[in-house]
Design a protein around this motif. Structure first.
Motif, short mmCIF file in Angstrom:
data_model
loop_
_atom_site.label_atom_id
_atom_site.label_comp_id
_atom_site.label_asym_id
_atom_site.label_seq_id
_atom_site.Cartn_x
_atom_site.Cartn_y
_atom_site.Cartn_z
N ASP A 62 49.33 29.79 46.63
CA ASP A 62 49.93 28.87 45.66
C ASP A 62 48.93 28.59 44.55
O ASP A 62 47.73 28.46 44.80
N LEU A 63 49.45 28.51 43.33
CA LEU A 63 48.64 28.18 42.16
C LEU A 63 49.33 27.05 41.43
O LEU A 63 50.49 27.18 41.04
N ASN A 64 48.65 25.92 41.27
CA ASN A 64 49.23 24.75 40.63
C ASN A 64 48.20 24.05 39.76
O ASN A 64 46.99 24.21 39.97
N ALA A 65 48.68 23.28 38.82
CA ALA A 65 47.81 22.45 37.99
C ALA A 65 48.04 21.00 38.34
O ALA A 65 49.17 20.56 38.53
N ASP A 66 46.95 20.25 38.49
CA ASP A 66 47.01 18.81 38.66
C ASP A 66 46.55 18.19 37.34
O ASP A 66 45.35 18.13 37.05
N HIS A 67 47.53 17.80 36.51
CA HIS A 67 47.20 17.31 35.16
C HIS A 67 46.50 15.96 35.20
O HIS A 67 45.78 15.62 34.28
N ASN A 70 44.00 29.62 66.34
CA ASN A 70 45.30 30.24 66.62
C ASN A 70 46.42 29.79 65.68
O ASN A 70 47.58 30.13 65.90
N LYS A 71 46.08 29.08 64.61
CA LYS A 71 47.10 28.67 63.64
C LYS A 71 46.79 29.18 62.24
O LYS A 71 47.69 29.37 61.44
N GLY A 72 45.51 29.38 61.94
CA GLY A 72 45.16 29.93 60.64
C GLY A 72 44.20 29.08 59.84
O GLY A 72 43.72 28.04 60.30
N THR A 73 43.95 29.55 58.63
CA THR A 73 42.97 28.92 57.73
C THR A 73 43.58 28.77 56.35
O THR A 73 44.28 29.66 55.87
N THR A 74 43.29 27.64 55.72
CA THR A 74 43.66 27.42 54.33
C THR A 74 42.38 27.25 53.52
O THR A 74 41.52 26.45 53.88
N VAL A 75 42.26 28.03 52.45
CA VAL A 75 41.12 27.92 51.54
C VAL A 75 41.64 27.33 50.24
O VAL A 75 42.55 27.88 49.62
N LYS A 76 41.07 26.20 49.85
CA LYS A 76 41.49 25.52 48.62
C LYS A 76 40.36 25.63 47.60
O LYS A 76 39.23 25.23 47.85
N ILE A 77 40.70 26.24 46.45
CA ILE A 77 39.73 26.45 45.36
C ILE A 77 40.22 25.65 44.16
O ILE A 77 41.39 25.72 43.79
N ILE A 83 44.06 26.39 43.61
CA ILE A 83 44.50 27.62 44.27
C ILE A 83 44.44 27.38 45.77
O ILE A 83 43.41 26.94 46.29
N SER A 84 45.53 27.67 46.45
CA SER A 84 45.56 27.54 47.91
C SER A 84 45.88 28.92 48.50
O SER A 84 46.88 29.53 48.13
#
Length: 194
Positions: free
Chosen positions: A114-119, A180-187, A126-127
């Motif tokens: 996912d790519l979003n802007a937080d104004h 066993n569920k996964g990883t989220t990387v937030k940039i 980026i997630s």
């Protein structure tokens, strides 16, 4: 001329199968490249960059590896949010995160981007989320340290280089993971006007 017949291990003529050979060459090249980037980093060529273009390029470049690993990369085009960065280094960092996600999935799975802007925060977020094997809290604390890796064939330099690039481009990177569920990387990068 001798023919090579591929099988699960060595082929019938005693040669290593072609795909394994190519994978090992790529891995060796990657290790050498990462060592060089740590020892002598290239200077950034800063410009205003469209993150949607960067993400599209990264997804297209990583799709063959994902297909080979039975992984789907799920990304939809977004508005062209802009950041001040070095396009080549941004791609290297993001592709490294995607590659790690693909390699964490043992059978079949999905990388959701996912790519979003937080104004309000004036930031581009980026997630990159995988449904792979995940990491323990102890492993998470070690990510990005030199030579630390959760892979059997890793050096740990890829994550270190990735974290370094993102931080030097005034960004931040955060890892959230569950076994066993996964990883989220937030940039996160500062949002810029074109």
């Amino acid at each position: 001329m001798r023919k090579v017949y591929q099988s699960a291990g060595k082929d019938t003529c005693g040669y290593i199968p072609f795909m394994i050979l190519m994978e090992e060459l790529d891995r060796t090249n990657s290790i050498i490249t990462n060592y060089l980037k740590v020892a002598k980093p290239e200077p950034f060529q800063l410009a205003i960059v469209s993150m949607d273009d960067v993400m599209n390029d990264c997804v297209q470049l990583m799709r063959p590896l994902a297909s080979y690993s039975n992984v789907i990369i799920d990304y939809e085009n977004k508005e062209p949010f802009y950041v001040n960065g070095d396009e080549a280094h941004l791609k290297q960092a993001i592709m490294n995160v995607i590659k790690n996600g693909i390699e964490s999935i043992s059978n079949q799975g999905t990388i959701k981007i996912d790519l979003n802007a937080d104004h309000f925060k004036n930031a581009v977020e980026i997630s990159i989320k995988d449904n792979g094997k995940g990491m323990t809290p102890e492993q998470l604390k070690q990510i990005g340290l030199p030579f630390y890796t959760t892979k059997t064939k890793g050096t740990g330099l890829g994550s270190m280089v990735t974290n370094k690039i993102i931080r030097e481009l005034n960004g931040s990177i955060e890892y959230v993971s569950e076994i066993n569920k996964g990883t989220t990387v937030k940039i996160v990068f500062p949002l810029r006007n074109k």
